[in-house]
Design a protein around this motif. Structure first.
Motif, mmCIF file in Angstrom:
data_model
loop_
_atom_site.group_PDB
_atom_site.id
_atom_site.type_symbol
_atom_site.label_atom_id
_atom_site.label_comp_id
_atom_site.label_asym_id
_atom_site.label_seq_id
_atom_site.Cartn_x
_atom_site.Cartn_y
_atom_site.Cartn_z
ATOM 1 N N ASP A 166 0.733 -1.222 0.113
ATOM 2 C CA ASP A 166 -0.101 -0.064 -0.068
ATOM 3 C C ASP A 166 0.858 1.181 -0.102
ATOM 4 O O ASP A 166 1.657 1.580 1.040
ATOM 5 N N PRO A 167 0.836 2.096 -1.199
ATOM 6 C CA PRO A 167 1.724 3.195 -1.137
ATOM 7 C C PRO A 167 1.530 4.377 -0.015
ATOM 8 O O PRO A 167 2.301 5.054 0.258
ATOM 9 N N ASN A 168 0.323 4.099 0.385
ATOM 10 C CA ASN A 168 0.009 5.073 1.435
ATOM 11 C C ASN A 168 0.702 4.572 2.954
ATOM 12 O O ASN A 168 0.617 5.741 3.812
ATOM 13 N N THR A 169 1.089 3.626 3.062
ATOM 14 C CA THR A 169 1.862 3.256 4.449
ATOM 15 C C THR A 169 3.387 3.630 4.431
ATOM 16 O O THR A 169 3.757 3.489 5.232
ATOM 17 N N LYS A 170 3.679 4.025 3.073
ATOM 18 C CA LYS A 170 5.143 4.524 3.049
ATOM 19 C C LYS A 170 5.123 6.152 3.661
ATOM 20 O O LYS A 170 4.550 6.971 3.031
ATOM 21 N N ALA A 171 5.692 6.324 4.800
ATOM 22 C CA ALA A 171 5.756 7.665 5.477
ATOM 23 C C ALA A 171 7.353 8.065 5.155
ATOM 24 O O ALA A 171 8.308 7.683 5.859
ATOM 25 N N PRO A 172 7.538 9.141 4.367
ATOM 26 C CA PRO A 172 8.826 9.710 4.085
ATOM 27 C C PRO A 172 9.206 10.435 5.418
ATOM 28 O O PRO A 172 8.449 10.812 6.335
ATOM 29 N N TYR A 173 10.500 10.554 5.671
ATOM 30 C CA TYR A 173 11.173 11.455 6.740
ATOM 31 C C TYR A 173 10.604 12.868 6.569
ATOM 32 O O TYR A 173 10.529 13.273 5.510
ATOM 33 N N THR A 174 10.300 13.281 7.884
ATOM 34 C CA THR A 174 9.750 14.723 7.912
ATOM 35 C C THR A 174 11.130 15.739 7.711
ATOM 36 O O THR A 174 12.148 15.035 8.086
ATOM 37 N N GLU A 175 10.987 16.987 7.525
ATOM 38 C CA GLU A 175 12.053 17.924 7.505
ATOM 39 C C GLU A 175 12.562 17.950 8.787
ATOM 40 O O GLU A 175 13.742 17.967 9.046
ATOM 41 N N ASP A 176 11.633 18.172 9.837
ATOM 42 C CA ASP A 176 12.067 18.131 11.295
ATOM 43 C C ASP A 176 13.157 16.842 11.684
ATOM 44 O O ASP A 176 13.992 17.029 12.240
ATOM 45 N N GLU A 177 12.675 15.656 11.254
ATOM 46 C CA GLU A 177 13.506 14.436 11.637
ATOM 47 C C GLU A 177 14.816 14.310 10.626
ATOM 48 O O GLU A 177 15.850 13.951 11.450
ATOM 49 N N ILE A 178 14.662 15.063 9.597
ATOM 50 C CA ILE A 178 16.031 15.160 9.003
ATOM 51 C C ILE A 178 16.996 16.042 9.834
ATOM 52 O O ILE A 178 18.205 16.027 9.839
ATOM 53 N N LYS A 179 16.441 17.185 10.352
ATOM 54 C CA LYS A 179 17.322 18.199 10.691
ATOM 55 C C LYS A 179 17.770 17.657 12.157
ATOM 56 O O LYS A 179 18.879 17.734 12.722
ATOM 57 N N ILE A 180 16.972 16.686 12.918
ATOM 58 C CA ILE A 180 17.404 16.017 14.085
ATOM 59 C C ILE A 180 18.705 15.186 13.524
ATOM 60 O O ILE A 180 19.738 14.934 14.306
ATOM 61 N N LEU A 181 18.415 14.205 12.559
ATOM 62 C CA LEU A 181 19.716 13.428 12.076
ATOM 63 C C LEU A 181 20.863 14.271 12.051
ATOM 64 O O LEU A 181 22.096 13.977 12.250
#
Length: 339
Positions: A166-181
């Motif tokens: 189900d393509p809707n189950t794929k959740a991309p990283y958010t910009e906030d999560e990338i900032k945390i990384l």
């Protein structure tokens, strides 16, 4: 009792109480010194008509009855020796893992396993779409092998189904999560996640990237697997991760050398990846790094043709996939859209 034409074999009812009282015998091949007939014992049936069907099938295309009695376990071992080495490492691991879920049928003769029983191993595995797909793929490969070995007369795996993605189950990283990384580049696993997020590589590709695949002068990586469009594709190294990539190769010849200079395998990387997800309060699959790469480029208004080239996807506008200087400049401009 119905009679068969001479020379085509026979269906004989045996004495005593038996679950399958009818013995199916092939045509007589000759006689022993004592005058007993020599024939292939094709098998046993519950009714005369079932035995007759077995005999008709045998006469259409004679086979070795011993092959029809081979068990799932025996067939898998034979297939594992003959066919499995022809596949890639990742595919081999997935199919070997899938066997654990069909092992419940290992003592049954392969020719007696029904489509329903195959489907049950998929439906009751308790796993997600990737494992279900691997089980289905294993059944199909075993079926094809069994068919070529005259173990079965008809493939049963063509009608199998598994859970779709189900393509809707794929959740991309958010910009906030990338900032945390970006705040934790002292963590080797975080560095790997960032490289995946800024290259779009599949994890199996990433784990195989070596020094020889990197053009340090032009800061590009030329490598890819799986599809014709994806093989040997060129990925410009985003300016934000160039220092991370250079530092990685100070350790050894592989880009992913998190604990030592030798190549890290998928199982080990997956364990480290999931540990990092928990540590930083995230819940993404490894493949979602690739999904994030495409989503962020799309959101930034990237050219579709360039995105296809970077992802290794076939594109109607791509043509012969010749990487001219202009094309490389366009790819670099595209990848730099990521912030």
């Amino acid at each position: 009792m119905k009679r068969r034409p001479n020379g085509t074999g026979s269906v004989i009812k045996l004495s005593g109480s038996r679950r399958k009282p009818y013995e199916v015998r092939g045509p007589v091949k000759g006689y022993t010194d004592k005058g007993y007939p020599i024939f292939d014992r094709i098998g046993y049936a519950e009714t005369y008509d079932q035995g007759l069907e077995m005999l008709i099938e045998y006469n259409k295309s004679p086979y070795d009855p011993l092959e029809r009695s081979i068990t799932l376990s025996e067939l898998f071992e034979r297939w594992q020796q003959d066919e499995l080495p022809k596949l890639g490492d990742c595919n081999q691991r997935a199919l070997k893992g899938a066997y654990r879920h069909i092992k419940v049928l290992e003592i049954k003769s392969y020719s007696s396993i029904t489509t329903y029983q195959m489907q049950q191993t998929i439906d009751k595995c308790g796993k997600g779409y990737s494992t279900q797909a691997a089980i289905k793929a294993l059944w199909r490969r075993l079926d094809s092998y069994a068919y070529t070995q005259d173990v079965i007369a008809k493939k049963r795996s063509d009608e199998l189904s598994s859970a779709s993605v189900d393509p809707n189950t794929k959740a991309p990283y958010t910009e906030d999560e990338i900032k945390i990384l970006w705040q934790h580049t002292d963590d080797p696993t975080v560095v790997s996640i960032l490289i995946l997020l800024y290259t779009g590589y599949r994890v199996t590709e990433y784990l195989s990237i070596q020094r020889s695949m990197v053009d340090f002068e032009n800061m590009t990586i030329q490598y890819g697997i799986k599809t014709r469009a994806g093989k040997e594709r060129i990925i410009p190294i985003h300016s934000k991760i160039q220092s991370l990539v250079l530092k990685r190769f100070e350790k050894g010849d592989y880009l992913c050398a998190e604990t030592k200079a030798e190549r890290l395998r998928y199982a080990g990387f997956h364990k480290l990846y999931m540990r990092a997800q928990s540590k930083y309060g995230m819940s993404h699959t490894i493949h979602e790094t690739r999904h994030t790469f495409r989503t962020r480029l799309d959101n930034a208004g990237a050219n579709t043709k360039c995105m296809d080239l970077l992802m290794g996807h076939a594109s109607g506008d791509t043509g012969q996939r010749v990487y001219t200087h202009k094309t490389l400049d366009q790819l670099r401009e595209t990848i730099e859209l990521l912030r």
